[in-house]
Design a protein around this motif. Sequence first.
Motif, short mmCIF file in Angstrom:
data_model
loop_
_atom_site.label_atom_id
_atom_site.label_comp_id
_atom_site.label_asym_id
_atom_site.label_seq_id
_atom_site.Cartn_x
_atom_site.Cartn_y
_atom_site.Cartn_z
N UNK A 1 0.88 -1.24 0.05
CA UNK A 1 -0.04 0.00 -0.09
C UNK A 1 0.88 1.19 0.11
N UNK A 3 1.20 5.78 -1.43
CA UNK A 3 1.12 6.89 -2.16
C UNK A 3 2.39 7.71 -1.87
N UNK A 6 3.07 13.13 -3.62
CA UNK A 6 2.00 14.03 -3.34
C UNK A 6 1.52 14.94 -4.64
N UNK A 30 -5.03 6.15 -3.24
CA UNK A 30 -5.57 4.75 -2.58
C UNK A 30 -4.39 3.83 -2.41
N UNK A 31 -4.66 3.11 -1.31
CA UNK A 31 -3.61 2.26 -0.54
C UNK A 31 -3.34 1.01 -1.63
N UNK A 32 -3.03 0.95 -2.81
CA UNK A 32 -2.78 -0.23 -3.45
C UNK A 32 -1.58 0.16 -4.56
N UNK A 288 13.51 -2.04 5.71
CA UNK A 288 14.14 -1.12 6.76
C UNK A 288 13.64 -1.41 8.30
N UNK A 289 14.67 -1.21 9.09
CA UNK A 289 14.43 -1.24 10.34
C UNK A 289 13.23 -0.33 10.77
N UNK A 290 12.48 -0.97 11.66
CA UNK A 290 11.08 -0.13 12.14
C UNK A 290 10.18 0.40 10.76
N UNK A 291 9.97 -0.25 9.64
CA UNK A 291 9.22 -0.11 8.54
C UNK A 291 7.94 -0.47 9.07
N UNK A 292 6.99 0.31 8.68
CA UNK A 292 5.55 -0.18 9.24
C UNK A 292 4.85 -1.21 8.13
#
Lengths: 327, 327
Positions: A1, A3, A6, A30-32, A288-292
């Motif tokens: 997901x 974007x 901007x 959209x988160x795709x 990456x470390x801490x990536x969501x």
Amino acid sequence: MAVYTDVSAAGLSEYLARYDIGTLVSFHGIAEGVENSNFLVQTTGGTFILTLYEKRVDPTDLPFFIGLMQHLAAGGISCPQPVAMRDGETLGVLAGRPCAMVTFLPGVSVRRPSAANCGQLGEAMAKLHLAGQGFAITRRNALSVSGWRPLFETAGARTDTVHPGLAATIAEELADLEAHWPADLPAGVIHADLFPDNAFFLDEALSGIIDFYFACNDLLAYDVAVCLNAWCFEADGAFNATKGRALLAGYQSVRPLETAEIEALPRLARGAALRFLLTRLVDWLNVPEGALVRPKDPLEYLKKLRFHRAVDSARDYGIAAAAGADA
Amino acid sequence: MAVYTDVSAAGLSEYLARYDIGTLVSFHGIAEGVENSNFLVQTTGGTFILTLYEKRVDPTDLPFFIGLMQHLAAGGISCPQPVAMRDGETLGVLAGRPCAMVTFLPGVSVRRPSAANCGQLGEAMAKLHLAGQGFAITRRNALSVSGWRPLFETAGARTDTVHPGLAATIAEELADLEAHWPADLPAGVIHADLFPDNAFFLDEALSGIIDFYFACNDLLAYDVAVCLNAWCFEADGAFNATKGRALLAGYQSVRPLETAEIEALPRLARGAALRFLLTRLVDWLNVPEGALVRPKDPLEYLKKLRFHRAVDSARDYGIAAAAGADA
């Protein structure tokens, strides 16, 4: 997901003026799509998807992707259709990125495809393969057999940190596939990434296929093998032969497989499993470390690879005995 | 931008059966809202936004938020309107999260509001303040003056790592605001987060206000102060008095400010600046290593705070000399 870029309403409004599709009513990122930025754009003329191509997409590939969607749509395939600007162009630039506006497809992807869904997918994939014939531009599959060893080398010594013994399994499999990869099978344009999230369904019917950004020229049966992996395994790792049978029967109702394709299916399925195992492995090692965002589990594809190594023949996928076109 | 919770087509279809808005046609996670997961849902009955409330939202606040949107919509404010289920409920549960379906508002937010936009925003905010009267539920503003010191303590000794001398500036400002925060001004329901991305425009007119998840009961003029900060500064940090004048004139065309409110405006603006400085500071200090999303710059609000400290009176914001309702 994702974007990544901007886009401002002012910038988009100005860009829309190049088209004949009305004025801006709303737009939402959209988160795709893992590779690109996508926006759902509503204008006074309808609903569209605007894709901004990010760094990982080679701009020289864009004419292939855009041309392919046009070619397939003209051939009756329900897929996003590039919208032409007033001057005939389909590729533009917005917020510093190459971009394209395509038609919006109704439908939703299914997370757990039924056997019926698998049959519909098989049929749609075969139609796509036929409709792809005659498309003038070609694109090499960088993620086919010759691309796997460089990927494996990227993972290198870290491979076994993901799973003990994984490097040896991959090395053995890779050597075998490199030596015995089928060469003389029917080839053409394939989707190459036709996972359940890239197929839309509406009212129990397949309503469209999206995301052609891995499409390329390769063996048609390799696309079938990718889909057997992506559509016919259960969450617990078991192969569902009913779904496999439905997918293959759906495919063959439109384009019967040749005997050589059927015979090659187990090896193609191993290759398809290795391809996703390797790309997921590299993504897994490079998060990456801490990536969501957690990358997809490479070991899902190790299990699939093991299943295909134990297969006797394409019958284990549920193919009918004498279904080959030339059998 | 975020979609924290994954929703399946099957789960959403089942959930939609509780409503009388048709069947699922498509849905897309949208990259909006920092706190919650939002989906743009198309059904055979129309277009809607589905919000799943994530951890940072207190479920006991939901009746306030939902009820407020209903109350405001009934009062003629263009805002998302909660859709009732067949049984009259507006709050449900999907994918383990409390959720609500609201109507879809056309329009786009503007990144660089014009003076005309500021005037429209001021007018809409005053209408919102009037329409909020008579709403039965109340919600304390946890991010008003009494909440700032605990936030400051969260940042603690790390504050000066963001900017040398920042802790001293905040401490001094905080002490002054705590001692002299206005108490006897008109209060009611305020939006409290009415930034440009929460206002939609269409064809040069304000078409709606969204995101009521910071709404609460507080001083009405504090909402005006938040908007002076959010709408009337230029990217280079300069206050644009033309925009300030337009915002205040728009507001006063609907609800004239009392003299006491006008006199309090500089202090309220300092408080509003400190509030966003502090929350951004805490977010900035708590960003996970390697995170893809960069938090908003707290120092933007330090600059705004400094501007307000140098202000002589509300005239510096562009307010007309004798515009007070009781002047």
